[in-house]
Enzyme design. Structure first.
Site, PDB file in Angstrom:
ATOM      1  CE1 TYR A   8      -9.932   3.803   5.699  1.00  0.00           C
ATOM      2  CE2 TYR A   8      -8.945   4.974   7.538  1.00  0.00           C
ATOM      3  CZ  TYR A   8      -8.854   4.479   6.252  1.00  0.00           C
ATOM      4  OH  TYR A   8      -7.707   4.650   5.534  1.00  0.00           O
ATOM      5  CE  LYS A   9      -8.528   0.543   4.324  1.00  0.00           C
ATOM      6  NZ  LYS A   9      -7.070   0.439   4.241  1.00  0.00           N
ATOM      7  CG  ASP A  14      -0.972  -2.106   7.049  1.00  0.00           C
ATOM      8  OD1 ASP A  14      -2.122  -2.316   7.493  1.00  0.00           O
ATOM      9  OD2 ASP A  14      -0.670  -1.102   6.375  1.00  0.00           O
ATOM     10  CG  PHE A  41      -1.996   0.998   1.196  1.00  0.00           C
ATOM     11  CD1 PHE A  41      -3.192   0.728   0.563  1.00  0.00           C
ATOM     12  CD2 PHE A  41      -1.817   2.241   1.777  1.00  0.00           C
ATOM     13  CE1 PHE A  41      -4.208   1.680   0.516  1.00  0.00           C
ATOM     14  CE2 PHE A  41      -2.829   3.195   1.731  1.00  0.00           C
ATOM     15  CZ  PHE A  41      -4.023   2.910   1.098  1.00  0.00           C
ATOM     16  NE  ARG A  71     -10.295  -2.441  -3.044  1.00  0.00           N
ATOM     17  CZ  ARG A  71      -9.728  -1.744  -2.057  1.00  0.00           C
ATOM     18  NH1 ARG A  71      -8.633  -2.182  -1.482  1.00  0.00           N
ATOM     19  NH2 ARG A  71     -10.246  -0.610  -1.657  1.00  0.00           N
TER      20      ARG A  71
END
Ligand SMILES: *Cc1c(COP(=O)(O)O)cnc(C)c1O
Length: 418
Positions: free
Chosen positions: A228-229, A203, A131, A377
């Site tokens: 927040y995911k 991560d 990422f 995705r």
């Protein structure tokens, strides 16, 4: 959940929902009528109770309680409480996780802190295609600390670890890849790195809330992850940071702020780090955001993470089977591992018109997302995605392709956030 044999029908998916042992979790969310939400990997849905908690926090605790609420409403220990709730789904002890800042900031703190524990070593290993924020922070810290960052392809990570040998300081990897969903062997890699005397920073942005992560069983050193995911803490919710207890004393994180001090309210001029996980704090917590995340985490309180995992594997398998059954000859290519155990809670497809196709399905209320240059995705948050949603999404995708609905200027114009 075993997938039906032969051609899969919509009826089959209705039966699968009927047999789903965690179907009731969907009632814990406020979901927009008519939409199918397959983007919980980017922004989790709104759990019931968050609005009410925020209303109390704003009107009563802030509006009426004012400064007294740091004590009277128990605001002050909210980062620790939310951290403990996350620790329980990550196989960590309650006091090894704390909620604060963003992944980017926490990664910086951990990287510098961990490098200070390995000052005689100069190599950081990470992945090409990690990422972007991880890559940027890794590079910045390597430059700052006079280290070398070696980014290699995922299949070369283990060889790069061995090659670094005695000079290996840190390995920083994203457990579940954000684009492809591919999973690293946390236990195996952690052991390999530690056998060489190095430390690992994981991560968990795409792991927390979808896989039964076992940080302490894997003897993990450090981890960061996202609020927040899949944890549904709301847009820009604070992130979390894990430090194994054995490292509390040696950890020396660089963003020294008053909330990481042993006695924040002694207001001394000299910095003395807090002996616990609290040392990872820097400044004042974003209180409303932390309370929202804490409330959202109640969704997971009584949930068996193995059931969540089985469901997202089955949702992904169903999605892939339906892509093969319904979208043959339409130039979609699977970008995720086909075997569920090697794949996180998402399936990614490659298509050269991916951006426009995704915009066209979003216009039909099927919400996934696009990752440049060509990835569509689809995330399957087990608590609220149903099997029938997979069927209906594929049916819409097929219509969009057959009618070339994507082939319109309005779907090709790139917006700021994809
Ligand atoms: C979403 C995500 C982040 C986000 O970082 P923030 O600084 O919290 O915005 C970081 N790493 C990975 C792998 C992600 O998927």
């Amino acid at each position: 959940m075993t997938a039906p044999v032969g051609k899969i029908t919509r009826e089959d998916t209705i039966k699968m929902d009927g047999a789903d042992p965690i179907a009731h979790l969907r009632e814990r969310f406020e979901l927009p009528e008519g939409d199918i939400y397959l983007d919980g990997n980017s922004l989790g849905a709104l759990p019931m109770g968050v609005m009410e908690r925020l209303e109390v926090a704003v009107k009563k605790e802030w509006g009426q309680g004012l400064i007294r609420s740091w004590n009277d409403a128990d605001w002050y220990p909210a980062p620790q409480r939310a951290g403990a709730a996350i620790a329980r789904i990550l196989g960590a002890d309650d006091d090894e996780v704390i909620v604060c800042d963003s992944i980017s900031v926490n990664l910086f703190k951990l990287l510098v802190g961990a490098l200070r524990m390995r000052m005689d070593r100069k190599i950081i290993v990470s992945e090409i295609g990690n990422f972007p924020t991880d890559v940027y922070i890794n590079q910045e810290v390597a430059d700052l600390m006079g280290c070398e960052l070696r980014c290699v392809m995922p299949e070369e990570v283990e060889a790069a670890i061995s090659a670094a040998g005695d000079n290996l300081a840190i390995v920083q990897l994203t457990h579940v890849h954000y684009k492809t969903g591919r999973i690293y062997d946390m236990q195996g890699i952690t052991k390999k790195v530690q056998d060489l005397g190095g430390l690992v920073i994981w991560d968990l942005a795409h792991s927390a809330g979808c896989l039964p992560v076992q940080l302490n069983d894997c003897n993990a050193d450090f981890a960061v992850g996202c609020g927040y995911k899949y944890l549904n803490g709301g847009p820009g919710a604070p992130a979390f940071v894990f430090v194994a207890r054995r490292h509390f004393e040696a950890m020396d994180q660089p963003l020294r702020g008053w909330h990481g001090h042993a006695e924040p309210f002694a207001f001394t001029q000299e910095y003395k780090p807090h002996p616990t996980i609290d040392q990872m704090l820097t400044g004042t917590a974003s209180q409303l955001a932390t309370l929202a995340l804490e409330t959202a985490l109640k969704v997971f309180e009584d949930v068996d993470m193995n059931l969540l995992r089985q469901k997202n594997m089955a949702l992904g398998d169903l999605f892939i089977a339906l892509v093969e059954q319904e979208l043959g000859g339409m130039n979609f290519e699977l970008a995720s591992p086909k075997e569920a155990e090697h794949r996180g809670s998402q399936v990614s497809l490659i298509h050269e018109e991916g951006y426009a196709i995704m915009q066209a399905v979003i216009a039909r209320g099927i919400i996934g997302d696009f990752r440049a240059p060509d990835i569509l995705r689809f995330g399957f948050a087990s608590p609220y995605v149903r099997y029938i949603d997979i069927w209906d999404s594929i049916a819409h995708l097929r219509d969009v392709m057959e009618m070339r609905e994507w082939d319109q200027p309005k779907f090709k114009e790139r917006r700021a956030v994809t």
